[in-house]
Design an enzyme around this catalytic site. Structure first.
Site, PDB file in Angstrom:
ATOM      1  N   THR A 140      -8.560  -5.687   3.973  1.00  0.00           N
ATOM      2  CA  THR A 140      -9.754  -4.931   4.362  1.00  0.00           C
ATOM      3  C   THR A 140     -11.017  -5.603   3.821  1.00  0.00           C
ATOM      4  OG1 THR A 140      -8.383  -2.933   4.343  1.00  0.00           O
ATOM      5  CG2 THR A 140     -10.758  -2.619   4.406  1.00  0.00           C
ATOM      6  N   ARG A 173       0.818  -1.206   0.000  1.00  0.00           N
ATOM      7  CA  ARG A 173       0.000   0.000   0.000  1.00  0.00           C
ATOM      8  C   ARG A 173       0.855   1.260   0.000  1.00  0.00           C
ATOM      9  NH1 ARG A 173      -5.136  -1.160   3.932  1.00  0.00           N
ATOM     10  NH2 ARG A 173      -5.739  -3.128   2.987  1.00  0.00           N
ATOM     11  N   SER A 190     -20.204 -14.171  16.708  1.00  0.00           N
ATOM     12  CA  SER A 190     -19.666 -13.046  15.950  1.00  0.00           C
ATOM     13  C   SER A 190     -19.999 -13.185  14.471  1.00  0.00           C
ATOM     14  CB  SER A 190     -18.145 -12.994  16.154  1.00  0.00           C
ATOM     15  OG  SER A 190     -17.560 -11.949  15.406  1.00  0.00           O
ATOM     16  N   SER A 217     -19.260  -1.444   6.856  1.00  0.00           N
ATOM     17  CA  SER A 217     -18.763  -0.281   6.113  1.00  0.00           C
ATOM     18  C   SER A 217     -18.273  -0.592   4.720  1.00  0.00           C
ATOM     19  CB  SER A 217     -17.636   0.375   6.897  1.00  0.00           C
ATOM     20  OG  SER A 217     -16.466  -0.397   6.804  1.00  0.00           O
ATOM     21  N   HIS A 239     -20.038   3.266  11.879  1.00  0.00           N
ATOM     22  CA  HIS A 239     -20.372   3.905  10.602  1.00  0.00           C
ATOM     23  C   HIS A 239     -21.805   4.421  10.578  1.00  0.00           C
ATOM     24  CE1 HIS A 239     -16.629   3.052   8.468  1.00  0.00           C
ATOM     25  NE2 HIS A 239     -16.592   1.973   9.232  1.00  0.00           N
ATOM     26  N   THR A 298     -17.698   5.640  17.473  1.00  0.00           N
ATOM     27  CA  THR A 298     -16.436   6.341  17.242  1.00  0.00           C
ATOM     28  C   THR A 298     -16.668   7.846  17.204  1.00  0.00           C
ATOM     29  OG1 THR A 298     -14.538   6.580  15.776  1.00  0.00           O
ATOM     30  CG2 THR A 298     -16.649   6.243  14.719  1.00  0.00           C
ATOM     31  N   LYS A 340     -15.301   9.436  12.868  1.00  0.00           N
ATOM     32  CA  LYS A 340     -15.923   9.424  11.543  1.00  0.00           C
ATOM     33  C   LYS A 340     -16.916  10.586  11.457  1.00  0.00           C
ATOM     34  CE  LYS A 340     -15.198   4.419  11.390  1.00  0.00           C
ATOM     35  NZ  LYS A 340     -13.833   4.369  10.834  1.00  0.00           N
ATOM     36  N   THR A 373      -3.370   3.788  29.495  1.00  0.00           N
ATOM     37  CA  THR A 373      -3.121   4.656  28.341  1.00  0.00           C
ATOM     38  C   THR A 373      -3.547   6.079  28.677  1.00  0.00           C
ATOM     39  OG1 THR A 373      -3.278   4.665  25.924  1.00  0.00           O
ATOM     40  CG2 THR A 373      -5.336   4.390  27.127  1.00  0.00           C
ATOM     41  N   THR A 374      -2.872   7.037  28.080  1.00  0.00           N
ATOM     42  CA  THR A 374      -3.169   8.442  28.354  1.00  0.00           C
ATOM     43  C   THR A 374      -4.579   8.790  27.895  1.00  0.00           C
ATOM     44  OG1 THR A 374      -0.832   9.002  28.157  1.00  0.00           O
ATOM     45  CG2 THR A 374      -2.387  10.811  27.927  1.00  0.00           C
TER      46      THR A 374
END
Lengths: 408, 408
Positions: free
Chosen positions: B361, B21, B136, B187, B215, B243, B246, B275-276
């Site tokens: 993907t 890529r 799943s 998506s 999405h 999220t 997006k 994690t911060t």
């Protein structure tokens, strides 16, 4: 099955073990580091933060703030896609070049956090090597442990910072590819790895080296490249991992290394491929912080001076401070409940915020107040902290009030 | 062993499979969505982006940009610590309240990315439940797959959006705790899950439901809460995952659910604990975007109109567009090399940027141009895109030029 009961019980377990964490909600005040507003149950109150990883106050540096605002105004707040799908923004490419230069490596790769950079970086590197054995320090950060676990390869745990323990582990597998994973500066004990000696062993036994410098980047070395750079061993480290979220005052993590290694992680790491790129304004802000600290030594000098002064006065007051050679000042309590109590009293009675550090961040029985002086903690604040600590340590109602002093 | 050779060979494999890529470096232009500057090998060039997930252009909304700048000026660019250690900032707490309200849930929890929210959320929830079976969907996102893998619990993969296939998997384990994990909007194919039917099965067989709406949030429902809210099934979903990167134009991910569940994930998830915290300016920007889209429907209407118009004209031109009921417009190529060629030609000859979507993907043989019209892709841009696609699809030198049309 009532699923909610499962989660309620999991919380009860934590409360029973005195491990239930309450987050303090704060609002920092740009230009007035280390002050913040604490949104306490009784309303807003000004406090002094003594436990931030924004070690040099760079998140409030005017150049860093204006870089964020300028890029937000020019390009917008978000990247809008993964790196592959419309998310590779110019400030991010510039940031990766800056990081490669900082660490004298051919290439850099930015992730959404330091946690993800370890998780995705280590797992991908080890998987690509194939029949790889990972040698990991017993005190390595959770993100490293998760990276190793995700790689699925064999691992051996070495005693902390102990090259004598590490050597036989390496020697036992002469024919096998090996990856030594360690931190240059361990953030909870504030001690340094014997980087040069680890590199000697890596050379002798044909191992790769992966060095986590998240608590050192920006803070050590003439240009803020970390401990390996300061000690002249950077060229012997195959992969440097760092963060943009501590001394550089932003968010995100990265690795730096050879072109092929970085390009391979870029192409193979799911945790890199399938996530939105870091927003351009954050990248610009991080780049501004890195550039500033490449040429300015003042912040580092002030911070080291603060840390040295604090350790000196705390020792003189016979407070149980763990000796360190770095900017981290651990004050040992060694009990989860008491550690929380001490933290609560400091906040309530003195407006001083030092979060208790309990399990799983540190082993049980080693609970502590982890004090992190920044460049902005001058003499007056140090005096104020010392008075507060002595007051808290002397409370007659606190069972630990005299014992730590008596133990000295 | 020469480690660098390992990485070089790994890259060669990708090139041989035409999967290597190349990221296009772009600089978006605030206020001129969907235009951007492409830093091409021949210098900067203005292009039109047709593949961004900033679906409503909210990353460039004046309210969102000024929220980021205002908070950066007021508090600084970064949080300076983990959530537990000085990192819980007021804008983040406010954002979590906003998200809980958006999804009509008791609580919300923000992570540094949507990827991490699935990885940490699913693995922690499943581990806490104990002897849990995860159901799943076969097309679930990589972050879900990684979350399941990290949980270490058993999983069964159901055929895509197929409740007839799902039911026997649930029925086979009557006594066991079960978690159904699915996406409301996939998506890459742009199709919708049968959310209500999945909830019916969950009720019948005593399973929990975890729905990824990344999405869909901001894009569907009267307040932009997503597909489950639009369809009136939100109260039947135990965990909504979304999220901020997006439709909300920023960075970060989140889950929303019951107080106990959210609090348990907060306390137990390593990927959250270590994690911060998300920077205050990003939190403020995201909150501004969510609030705007709670009351403004204009962006959603414009985007849906653009998508409908584009699909109509592409079908009329006999381009091989996959039918969808959403804002995603997949144009099928079904060959990795040709997909990259088509993308390159669009960019080079027409200044139109649509990244090729290849394996991993999407499955091999289903390579495509994934076109995502935003609210800002009006009639003139659609006409320009159509002309460009027809031109590229007719190139005599391209083997695929006529075949996709002929296949119609």
């Amino acid at each position: 099955m009532i699923y909610d009961d499962v989660f309620a019980k999991a919380l009860t377990r934590l409360r029973d073990e005195q491990r239930y964490r309450i987050f303090i909600e704060i609002e920092r005040i740009a230009g007035r580091c280390p002050y913040a507003i604490w949104n306490s149950p009784r309303g807003p109150r000004e406090i002094v933060i003594w436990c931030s990883n924004d070690y040099l106050g760079m998140s409030q540096h005017p150049d860093v703030i204006s870089a964020m605002s300028e890029t937000a105004s020019r390009t917008g707040t978000g990247a809008g896609g993964t790196r592959n799908i419309a998310g590779t923004n110019s400030p991010l490419v510039e940031l990766e070049r800056e990081l490669a230069d900082l660490h004298s490596k051919a290439a850099g790769l930015v992730f959404t956090s330091g946690y993800v950079s370890n998780q995705a970086g280590i797992s991908t590197i080890a998987r690509l090597i194939g029949d790889c054995l990972i040698l990991s320090d017993e005190l390595n950060h959770n993100s490293i442990i998760e990276g190793i676990r995700q790689s699925g390869v064999d691992r051996k745990i070495g005693q902390h910072n102990d090259v004598a323990d590490l050597e036989p582990l390496l020697a036992a597998e002469p024919a096998r590819p090996k990856l030594i994973v360690f931190e240059s500066l361990y953030s909870m004990d504030g001690d340094l790895a014997p980087v040069g000696q680890i590199c000697d062993l890596a050379t002798r036994y044909g191992a790769m080296t992966y060095c986590d410098e998240v608590h050192a980047v920006g803070l050590y070395g003439a240009r803020g490249a970390g401990i390996a750079a300061r000690d002249g061993t950077i060229h012997r480290i195959d992969v440097i991992e760092g963060t943009l979220a501590k001394a550089f005052g932003c968010l995100g993590g990265y690795i730096a290394g050879s072109s092929n290694l970085i390009d391979a992680v870029r192409c193979y790491a799911p945790g890199f491929i399938f996530t939105t790129a870091l927003p351009p304004p954050l990248c610009s802000a991080a780049t501004a912080a890195i550039r500033h600290l490449k040429t300015s030594d003042q912040e580092r000098r002030l911070q080291q001076a603060s840390a040295a002064r604090l350790k000196q006065v705390m020792s003189a007051a016979r407070l149980p401070v763990m000796p360190t050679s770095t900017h981290i000042v651990p004050l040992m309590v060694c009990d989860a409940g008491l550690c929380k109590q001490a933290s609560d009293l400091l906040l309530r009675d003195h407006g001083i915020y030092i979060q208790p550090i309990n399990y799983p961040t540190v082993p049980k029985g080693t609970e502590r107040l982890r004090i992190t002086p920044t460049s902005f903690h001058g003499q007056a604040l140090i005096d104020q902290l010392l008075d507060a600590l002595i007051d808290v340590w002397r409370r007659p109602e606190l069972p630990f009030a005299r014992s730590p002093l008596a133990a000295e």
